[in-house]
Design an enzyme around this catalytic site. Structure first.
Site: not given
Length: 180
Positions: A21, A23, A32, A64-65, A102, A121, A146
């Site tokens: 992962d 972040d 963000y 994931n974004q 994503c 996710k 995390d």
């Protein structure tokens, strides 16, 4: 939404992989994040990626974004940050073999990104896409995240997931590589 660092030949030998992962694992999680000047590596993150490389594993990022769907930044911003990360790693003889992200979220404000995605996710889509693109030995591969959603995505893809709760990432990953 993929940024492959290396192409692969069809008849390559299978290699294990570590799916990171981003972040909260590779960098300090600031909501963000897309700006290079706000990026802070987690202690031992670059050394952890290098240890993965040196052990002969693929190193992948799965992140994931949803900030894209929420209108906070663009996909080009994500790509720019990932390119910068790759440059920083290369300066230390380390590499990420592919960055997957994503940009979708069902509550997104940007219509083209407002949807449910099997790549977000805890769904396993980013992992399964990488398993199809690269000659990965899934039996020796694992995910480091995390959050519970990272572990759920790992399990859904048939891989073990490990929760990194902070500290030095290299120190966290070395025993996992030794057991592989």
């Amino acid at each position: 939404m993929s940024r492959d660092r290396e192409s692969t030949a069809i008849n390559q030998v299978l290699r294990p992989a570590v799916f990171f992962d981003r972040d909260g694992v590779l960098n300090v999680d600031s909501d963000y994040l897309f700006e290079i000047d706000k990026f802070l590596w987690i202690d031992g993150a670059i050394e952890a990626v290098k240890a993965v490389n040196d052990a002969g594993y693929f190193a992948f990022v799965i992140t994931n974004q949803s900030g894209v769907a929420r209108g906070f930044y663009q996909e080009t911003d994500v790509d720019r940050l990932h390119d910068w990360m790759a440059e920083q790693l290369a300066a230390r003889d380390a590499r990420i073999d592919a960055f997957e992200y994503c940009p979708f979220h069902p509550d997104g404000l940007v219509e083209r990104y407002r949807r449910i995605s099997d790549r977000r996710k805890p769904q396993p889509g980013m992992i399964t896409d990488l398993l199809k693109k690269f000659p990965v030995d899934a039996s020796k591969s694992f995910v480091i995240g995390d959050r519970s959603s990272d572990v759920e995505a790992a399990r859904a893809a048939g891989l073990p997931g490990h929760v990194f709760a902070g500290g030095n990432l290299r120190d966290f990953i070395l025993p996992l590589l030794a057991n592989g």
